[in-house]
Scaffold this active site. Structure first.
Site, PDB file in Angstrom:
ATOM      1  N   LYS A  87      54.651  15.998  39.299  1.00 28.07           N
ATOM      2  CA  LYS A  87      55.529  14.925  38.824  1.00 28.07           C
ATOM      3  C   LYS A  87      56.802  15.536  38.242  1.00 28.07           C
ATOM      4  O   LYS A  87      56.740  16.384  37.334  1.00 28.07           O
ATOM      5  CB  LYS A  87      54.832  14.112  37.733  1.00 28.07           C
ATOM      6  CG  LYS A  87      53.795  13.140  38.285  1.00 28.07           C
ATOM      7  CD  LYS A  87      53.091  12.403  37.166  1.00 28.07           C
ATOM      8  CE  LYS A  87      53.925  11.347  36.517  1.00 28.07           C
ATOM      9  NZ  LYS A  87      53.210  10.684  35.391  1.00 28.07           N
TER      10      LYS A  87
HETATM   11  O1  LIG Z   1      53.957   8.505  33.473  1.00 28.79           O
HETATM   12  C1  LIG Z   1      54.587   7.507  33.075  1.00 28.79           C
HETATM   13  C2  LIG Z   1      53.968   6.468  32.276  1.00 28.79           C
HETATM   14  O2  LIG Z   1      53.305   5.549  33.094  1.00 28.79           O
HETATM   15  C3  LIG Z   1      54.948   5.819  31.355  1.00 28.79           C
HETATM   16  O3  LIG Z   1      54.254   4.867  30.639  1.00 28.79           O
HETATM   17  P1  LIG Z   1      54.741   4.453  29.171  1.00 28.79           P
HETATM   18  O4  LIG Z   1      55.997   3.687  29.316  1.00 28.79           O
HETATM   19  O5  LIG Z   1      53.605   3.620  28.646  1.00 28.79           O
HETATM   20  O6  LIG Z   1      54.930   5.730  28.405  1.00 28.79           O
END
Ligand SMILES: O=C[C@H](O)COP(=O)(O)O
Length: 223
Positions: A87
């Site tokens: 990622k």
């Molecule tokens: O990897 C990315 C996450 O899904 C971001 O989620 P979040 O906005 O809850 O930190």
């Protein structure tokens, strides 16, 4: 719908694979922080073992500069396995790294996506997955579903192999809306996953059916 778990909680993942159609697991440094002071490599390998070698594990780089991102990517692949989707946040340094790593055949999940242009650039560089941040876009008064729908249309129009793995969810409606907008995958944290089939109405229906059966038959099962 292809469901991916946005968590590093091994006990929860072990439970989810028993009743959910789990296609993979995503992590990032903030998700790993929630797991505490763990041996990260050990945990990632354990997660891969639980979901199965043919399911996708997405692991995020930590470094912010191009050289560091490429080095992190190689370190992740060496420590876990070479099928891992690395990622990488979509900014200037991230795009440079995506370009280099795709030339090496590394599987890439372009993350931190708040706009169409980020998504389209990463797709054009060959990213395997695009991760638009649904709840975070809503917080910024951006319509994530319009972004997903437009990117989805562009990917289809160009016969792209890149797929959308929508991320950042705070409730189930955001999840289903992202799917309706065209996301092939959704990656969902355990706080929302736990609510998928747990609500008082479902439990009441099950209890009512059971009560109606036992009112007539002297047992709690069919036979
Ligand atoms: O990897 C990315 C996450 O899904 C971001 O989620 P979040 O906005 O809850 O930190």
């Amino acid at each position: 719908m292809k469901l991916v778990l946005d968590t590093a909680n091994l006990d929860k993942i072990k439970d989810y694979v028993t009743y959910l159609p789990v296609e993979g697991v995503t992590t990032n440094p903030s998700i790993l922080k929630k797991a505490g002071d763990i041996d990260v490599v050990e945990r990632l390998n354990a997660i891969q073992e639980v979901i199965g070698a043919n399911k996708d594990l997405h692991v995020q780089v930590v470094a912010k500069d191009y050289e560091g991102i490429v080095k992190d990517a190689h370190a992740i692949l060496d420590a876990v396995n070479d099928r891992v989707c690395v990622k990488i946040p979509v900014n200037k340094e991230g795009l440079r790294a995506i370009k280099t790593l795709k030339a090496e055949g590394v599987r890439i999940t372009a993350t931190g996506i708040y706009s169409k242009i980020q998504a389209l650039l990463a797709a054009e560089l060959g990213a395997d997955f695009l991760a638009p941040y649904v709840n975070r876009m809503l917080n910024l008064d951006t319509d994530p579903y319009e972004v997903i729908s437009s990117v989805s249309y562009q990917l289809a129009r160009t016969n792209s192999d890149t797929e959308i793995i929508a991320a950042s969810f705070k409730n189930i409606n955001q999840v289903t809306s992202a799917l309706e907008a065209g996301a092939q995958y959704i990656t969902v944290g355990d706080d929302v996953v736990d609510k998928f089939v747990e609500n008082a109405n479902i439990q009441k229906a099950v209890s009512d059916f059971s009560a109606d059966w036992t009112a007539v038959h002297d047992r709690e099962s069919f036979v």
